[in-house]
Design an enzyme around this catalytic site. Structure first.
Site, short mmCIF file in Angstrom:
data_model
loop_
_atom_site.label_atom_id
_atom_site.label_comp_id
_atom_site.label_asym_id
_atom_site.label_seq_id
_atom_site.Cartn_x
_atom_site.Cartn_y
_atom_site.Cartn_z
CB CYS A 200 -3.80 2.66 -0.81
SG CYS A 200 -5.12 2.73 0.38
CD GLU A 201 -2.20 -4.24 -1.48
OE1 GLU A 201 -2.11 -4.53 -2.68
OE2 GLU A 201 -1.57 -4.83 -0.59
CG HIS A 202 -3.72 -1.22 3.03
ND1 HIS A 202 -2.53 -0.54 2.88
CD2 HIS A 202 -3.39 -2.52 3.14
CE1 HIS A 202 -1.53 -1.39 2.92
NE2 HIS A 202 -2.02 -2.59 3.08
CG HIS A 203 -7.62 2.70 3.69
ND1 HIS A 203 -6.26 2.72 3.86
CD2 HIS A 203 -8.15 2.45 4.91
CE1 HIS A 203 -5.97 2.49 5.13
NE2 HIS A 203 -7.10 2.31 5.79
CD GLN B 115 5.33 5.51 -2.22
OE1 GLN B 115 4.39 6.04 -1.62
NE2 GLN B 115 6.51 6.06 -2.32
CG HIS C 208 0.06 6.75 0.58
ND1 HIS C 208 -0.10 5.42 0.25
CD2 HIS C 208 1.30 7.08 0.16
CE1 HIS C 208 1.00 4.97 -0.32
NE2 HIS C 208 1.88 5.96 -0.39
CB CYS D 233 -5.57 5.92 3.12
SG CYS D 233 -3.87 5.38 3.06
N1 LIG Z 1 3.47 0.20 3.71
C1 LIG Z 1 2.41 0.80 3.14
N2 LIG Z 1 1.35 1.09 3.90
C2 LIG Z 1 0.31 1.70 3.31
C3 LIG Z 1 0.28 2.05 1.96
N3 LIG Z 1 -0.91 2.66 1.70
C4 LIG Z 1 -1.58 2.67 2.88
N4 LIG Z 1 -0.84 2.09 3.86
C5 LIG Z 1 -1.09 1.85 5.28
O1 LIG Z 1 -1.80 0.66 5.47
C6 LIG Z 1 -2.12 0.60 6.84
C7 LIG Z 1 -3.37 -0.18 7.07
O2 LIG Z 1 -3.48 -0.25 8.47
P1 LIG Z 1 -4.69 -0.92 9.27
O3 LIG Z 1 -4.46 -0.73 10.73
O4 LIG Z 1 -4.88 -2.32 8.75
O5 LIG Z 1 -5.94 -0.09 8.75
P2 LIG Z 1 -6.58 1.24 9.35
O6 LIG Z 1 -7.25 0.94 10.66
O7 LIG Z 1 -7.47 1.81 8.29
O8 LIG Z 1 -5.30 2.14 9.59
P3 LIG Z 1 -5.18 3.73 9.76
O9 LIG Z 1 -4.88 4.28 8.40
O10 LIG Z 1 -4.00 3.91 10.69
O11 LIG Z 1 -6.46 4.27 10.30
C8 LIG Z 1 -2.15 2.05 7.30
O12 LIG Z 1 -1.11 2.24 8.20
C9 LIG Z 1 -1.92 2.84 6.01
O13 LIG Z 1 -1.19 4.05 6.26
C10 LIG Z 1 1.42 1.73 1.18
O14 LIG Z 1 1.49 1.97 -0.02
N5 LIG Z 1 2.46 1.11 1.82
ZN LIG Z 2 -4.74 3.29 2.31
#
Ligand SMILES: Nc1nc2c(ncn2[C@@H]2O[C@H](COP(=O)(O)OP(=O)(O)OP(=O)(O)O)[C@@H](O)[C@H]2O)c(=O)[nH]1
Ligand SMILES: [Zn+2]
Length: 221
Positions: free
Chosen positions: A108-111, A149, A177, A179
Site C-alpha cells: 500500500c502506498e500509505h504505509h 486497491q 491490507h 496495514c
Molecule cells: N481507500 C484505500 N485506503 C487504503 C488502502 N490501503 C490503505 N488504506 C487506508 O489509508 C488510510 C490512511 O489513513 P491515515 O489516517 O492517513 O493514516 P494512518 O494514521 O496510518 O491511518 P490508520 O491506518 O487508520 O492508523 C487508512 O485508512 C488505510 O486503511 C487502499 O488500497 N485503498
Molecule cells: Zn496502508
C-alpha cells in the site's frame, strides 16, 4: 513528469493525449544510487531501535535493497507492452474470457506494507484475444508498484481496454491490507472488494451479474 516523458518514448502513431497516458503506464522517478538506498535502510534500522552494525544486521541493507528491486519491479515493466501481443485465430470466439483467482502481492502506498489478494479479470473480445498469461502479467506489474486497491483495479481495466479494445472489461479485486491487520485498527481477516467495468460490462448490469456469477461459480466448483 519530464523524467517520465524522457524515459519512455511514444509510439509514432500515438497522439499527444494517448502518449501521456502511455508514459504514465510506466512511471519512472529519479532514482538514488544503491549506496544511498542501503544507507536509508540503515537509518530505518536505527529508527526501529536496532544496531545496523551488529552481525545479524550487517548485510541486511544490501538484502533489503535487493528485495525491493524484486518487490517493486513493476516500475521497470510495462503492462501495455505485455498486453500488446495479441492474436486473432480463435474460431470466431467472442464470448467472455475470465481469468480468475490471479494471486498477487502488492504494497500500500500509505504505509508500504503488504496487500495480499486475488484479481479476477474478464473481457469480451472483439476480433482479437491476448495470451492468458499476459493478463496475469499485467496484474503482477501493477501489483509490484506502490498501490491503492482502487487505483490498481482501474489501472488493470484501463490497460486492457486501451490495448485490446475489447467490447468490455471487468476487473474485481479482493484483498487483505496488512496495514489494517498488523497495525492501526488491527482487524485480521477483513477483505476489501473493488470492481470496475468498461464497455458492455458497464452498460449492461446483466453482464456484470454474469461476471460475478462466473467468478463465484468457478470458486465453488
Ligand atoms: N481507500 C484505500 N485506503 C487504503 C488502502 N490501503 C490503505 N488504506 C487506508 O489509508 C488510510 C490512511 O489513513 P491515515 O489516517 O492517513 O493514516 P494512518 O494514521 O496510518 O491511518 P490508520 O491506518 O487508520 O492508523 C487508512 O485508512 C488505510 O486503511 C487502499 O488500497 N485503498
Ligand atoms: Zn496502508
Amino acid at each position: 513528469m519530464d523524467a517520465i516523458v524522457k524515459s519512455f518514448p511514444p509510439r509514432p502513431e500515438a497522439d499527444a493525449e494517448q502518449a501521456t497516458k502511455h508514459y504514465l503506464d510506466k512511471p519512472v522517478t529519479d532514482r538514488p544510487s544503491r549506496e544511498e538506498a542501503e544507507a536509508a535502510v540503515r537509518t530505518l534500522l536505527r529508527w526501529a531501535g536496532d544496531d545496523p552494525e551488529r552481525e545479524g544486521l550487517k548485510e541486511t541493507p544490501e538484502r533489503v535493497v535487493k528485495s525491493y528491486q524484486e518487490l517493486f519491479s513493476g516500475y521497470d515493466r510495462s503492462p501495455v507492452e505485455e498486453l500488446g501481443r495479441t492474436f486473432e485465430e480463435v474460431a470466431g470466439y467472442d464470448d467472455m474470457v475470465l481469468v480468475k483467482d490471479i494471486s498477487f502481492h502488492s504494497h500500500c502506498e500509505h504505509h508500504m506494507v503488504p496487500i495480499i489478494g486475488k484479481a479476477h479479470v474478464a473481457y469480451l473480445p472483439k476480433g482479437k484475444v491476448v495470451g492468458l498469461s499476459k493478463i496475469a502479467r499485467a496484474v503482477d506489474i501493477y501489483a509490484r508498484r506502490l498501490q491503492t486497491q482502487e487505483a490498481m483495479t482501474a489501472q488493470i481495466a484501463t490497460a486492457i481496454q486501451d490495448v485490446l479494445k475489447p467490447r468490455g472489461v471487468a476487473v474485481m479485486i479482493e484483498a487483505e491490507h496488512m496495514c489494517m491487520s498488523m497495525r492501526g485498527i488491527q482487524k485480521q481477516g477483513s477483505t476489501t472488494l473493488t470492481s470496475t467495468f468498461t464497455g458492455v460490462f458497464k452498460e449492461k448490469p446483466e453482464e456484470q451479474v454474469r461476471f460475478v456469477t462466473m467468478v463465484r461459480d468457478s470458486r465453488n466448483g
